[in-house]
Each structure stands twice: as structure tokens, then as C-alpha cells.
Design an enzyme around this catalytic site. Sequence first.
Site, PDB file in Angstrom:
ATOM      1  N   ARG A  52       1.145  -1.402   0.052  1.00  0.00           N
ATOM      2  CA  ARG A  52       0.209  -0.377  -0.201  1.00  0.00           C
ATOM      3  C   ARG A  52       0.945   1.593   0.129  1.00  0.00           C
ATOM      4  O   ARG A  52       1.928   1.187   0.328  1.00  0.00           O
ATOM      5  CB  ARG A  52      -1.010   0.190   1.580  1.00  0.00           C
ATOM      6  N   ASP A  54       0.565   5.327   0.987  1.00  0.00           N
ATOM      7  CA  ASP A  54      -0.283   6.013   1.907  1.00  0.00           C
ATOM      8  C   ASP A  54      -0.534   7.236   0.584  1.00  0.00           C
ATOM      9  O   ASP A  54      -0.445   8.099  -0.242  1.00  0.00           O
ATOM     10  CB  ASP A  54       0.643   7.394   2.612  1.00  0.00           C
ATOM     11  N   TYR A 112      12.569   4.067   0.411  1.00  0.00           N
ATOM     12  CA  TYR A 112      11.601   5.106  -0.158  1.00  0.00           C
ATOM     13  C   TYR A 112      12.670   6.327   0.135  1.00  0.00           C
ATOM     14  O   TYR A 112      13.402   6.189   0.781  1.00  0.00           O
ATOM     15  CB  TYR A 112      10.737   5.411   1.264  1.00  0.00           C
ATOM     16  N   ARG A 207       7.447   8.193   6.846  1.00  0.00           N
ATOM     17  CA  ARG A 207       6.959   9.682   8.207  1.00  0.00           C
ATOM     18  C   ARG A 207       7.042   9.610   9.022  1.00  0.00           C
ATOM     19  O   ARG A 207       7.052  11.002   9.158  1.00  0.00           O
ATOM     20  CB  ARG A 207       5.506  10.180   7.285  1.00  0.00           C
TER      21      ARG A 207
END
Lengths: 258, 258
Positions: A52, A54, A112, A207
Site C-alpha cells: 500500500r 499513503d 523510500y 513519515r
Amino acid sequence: VRNRNIKLIVAFDGAAYRGWQVQPDARTVQGTLSEAIENITGETVILTGSGRTDSGAHARGLVANFHTTAGIPAPRLAKALNSVLPRDIRVLSARPVTADFHARHDARSKIYRYQVYRGIVLPPHLLSEHYHYRYRVDLGPMREAMRMIEGEHDFASFAAKSGRLDGMVQGEARNTVRRIFRSELRTSGLRLLFTFEGSGFLHHMVRNLVGTVLEVGRGRLKPVEFSELFDRRDRTLAGATAPAHGLILMRVRYDRKR
Amino acid sequence: VRNRNIKLIVAFDGAAYRGWQVQPDARTVQGTLSEAIENITGETVILTGSGRTDSGAHARGLVANFHTTAGIPAPRLAKALNSVLPRDIRVLSARPVTADFHARHDARSKIYRYQVYRGIVLPPHLLSEHYHYRYRVDLGPMREAMRMIEGEHDFASFAAKSGRLDGMVQGEARNTVRRIFRSELRTSGLRLLFTFEGSGFLHHMVRNLVGTVLEVGRGRLKPVEFSELFDRRDRTLAGATAPAHGLILMRVRYDRKR
């Protein structure tokens, strides 16, 4: 029999999407891409993503796969999909893979990037993919904290309370231990570029890590206090969740044979 | 008496604007910025820009100035303007300058960048500021052509037929000679980054130069034929005008004292 398994590499600007995964009454990347595949192949497919993403986060190289009977050659398929997709989603490549390839289960690591701009005024060309952070930060302690992230740790302090886990297998929802291969901070002018590579990430983990490392940069948390967060397993002790639009899934790695 | 002269450095994403200069019934950057100044100072001002920009082209450092009686300190003025401006226009800085400073007349040079992406599929994050050029190009001859641009030349072959001239003084509209201090081609992954610095540019000159250098890259024009275009003074012999959205005004230079 759906005898072809197609691997897609997908890039998107997430601003207009409620993340990757299909949800009722929401525009998602998986939903939009599935419709495009249906449109081109005439088949309703199960589209498996590498994980997934965000709501509002971006991707340069998300991987997905689906099984199909459609005979269209893979390069032409990419072109056909791009012709019906909105311009903020692009299929960078499509190629046939062995029948057992699974975009999520077979992922070895994900990379990421999180992008911060620390100038006084955010220039328009950085608006869509940078978190504008105006506090003065000290890079030394931040780099120290970033190095502490490498290795295997319990990231419970950095997991969203919702407990949704990226790349998790049914039944291991409580396991908040993850292995991070690489955790780096580079600068480029007034930009801060955080890179994380790991086998899996908890929901909001990148995050939350960035939000907490920025607190270290401001001096509100010492590097040694940062390192203690792994043992504390308490989300309330870590920093704020950095906004989604600074987050980019850069690449998903598989074994060479894939 | 309008006793203060304010110099602004302005960045904008030009996608939503019909260029810099005010036009009837069109949304322009000058018009939008003038309204913001009026909104903050309560005065209707004459806003002088360093030069026009094409509809859809971008800026990272356009310079403008205006005279005002408003006493608001310059740094606070930048903040106030940004609070009322749309997010695709930002005032990067505002500072008081001597009364005689004129953003257009006093400009010593302008630096433009033109951005091309030559991969098969254009990733969404490059969409707004890159010309997607899919033909195979040879960098050697392109660099050769770029070097030929440096120096003083008659750029009539690269001027828009409309004849509008950037930075021109009344009465010299027919003079198509310009001096280019720097003309470079860099690559960054699959991106081509063209940089031009010059004292002045004809209307569409950068976009026409890039369009023609790309023809050289495709082998449709030899470097020696490119060099002959200066003498030919014929727009029809040069290449197509590259699209506006790849063009960025990076910076305007003034004498040190400014």
C-alpha cells in the site's frame, strides 16, 4: 486459464489519489489502474501491488502484477495502458514474468525517499513533492540518528496507531520488528533528501521516522534519546508524522531472476 | 511621492498563466502580482518586470520592481504578498533599492534553462517542466552546435515572426543581433538540460534554438549547416519551436551595486 503473468513498474503523482489500495467511494491508484487494464484487455483482473501507499504519497517505481489471457505483447500493453490512464499515473514498463511471481510476497526490499525543503519560501516547482520545514536544523545530530535506524529494530514507536502493516502476512500483525538496510540523509541546496531501504515498513513508519529525525535536528530530542525510542515502544514519545506529499516510493527490489 | 523602490525576486509555475505581461481578458503573472501588491499596499503600482515570458513558461528568479509610499518593511512585504498570492507564484525576496533601479533597463544578463526528457515514458513528476522528446539524439553534434551559439550573432533565423523582442529599446526592433555569454548542454540521467546566458533574447529565441539543436541531434541538420543559419536570417530554415513548458527563466543578473 490466465496463462500470462505481467509485471508492471508504475510511477504516479499521488496528489489526486487516496493511496494505492482500492477503497469504496475513493479514487485510488490501484482502482484507476485496474480499470485501465480492464479497458484494454477486456478482463477484470486481480492487480497485486508491492504494498500500500499513503493517501497523497507518490511513487517512481511501484511494482504490480496481474494474470491475464490477453495476448497483447507486453511493450504494446504499456503503451495502450498509458493511452487510457490519466497523466499522473504512468506505466514505465510491462513485461511477462513466471507464473509464480507475486509483487508483494516476492519483494526483497523497498526504497523510500522523503523530501524536505528548508528555505524560507517554497518555490512552486518543489510544491508537490516537498515538505516545507522552516525551522533551523543541525545536520550532525540528524545524521547520527539516521545511522541508528540501520539494522534490525522494533519500530513500534514509529508505527501508526491503526496498526496496518505494509507487507505483513496474516497473523503477524503484532510484529513491529523490521530490518533497515540503509538510512541516509543527503542535502541538495536547501533540500534534505532522506533515503530508507528495508525489507518492510510499518504503516506511517517512514513519515514518523522523518518527523522524529527533524525533532533531533531542532535539538528537541538528543540522538541518545532517539535511540531509546526502539526499546520504549511508545508512539507518543516520537515526533509528528511528516506530511504524505514529501514521501516517494522510489523502487522495489526482487531477486535477480525476477 | 512614491519614495521607496522595491525589488522583488519572483518564482512561478507558468502553466496557469498567459505569460508575464498584462493582457486584456487573460490571467498573467504581472496582473496577478500587481493585484496582490494593490491588495497589500492599498496602492495601484506600475510593476516593471525584467522582461516578458512566454505563455506557459516558468521562472525561478524573475526580477521586478515598483515604487510605493507604503511603509511596510520589505521582508514583511514578501510574506504579506505570499499570503495573498496563489501558490504557483511566490515572492522569494523583497528589498528596497535605489530610486533609479529599473528591472528591465538595468538587467545585465538573463539565464534561461530548457529541460528535455528523452526516456520512452515521461514520469509524472517531470510532466510540468520537461519537453518529452522521444527521438534518439546524438549528444556530440548537439554540443558542437551549442558552442557555436556563444558570442555575438544575428539570431534572425531563431526569432519569432511576430518580432516582439525581449529587453528591446523602442526603435531598435529590427536589430536581431544578440550576445550569448554561455550556451551549454548537460545531461542528468535521461534529462537534457540546456543553459543559455545572454544580455538579451529575441521572442521565442531560446525555444527555437533548442528545437534546432534537437534537429542537429537527430542528424537532420549538420553542425556546419547550423552555423550557417546566423547568416541566412531565415526562420523557415531552423527547427521547430520547442514547447513553452520546458522553458525556465532561472535568474536575472545586475551590476553588483544593485
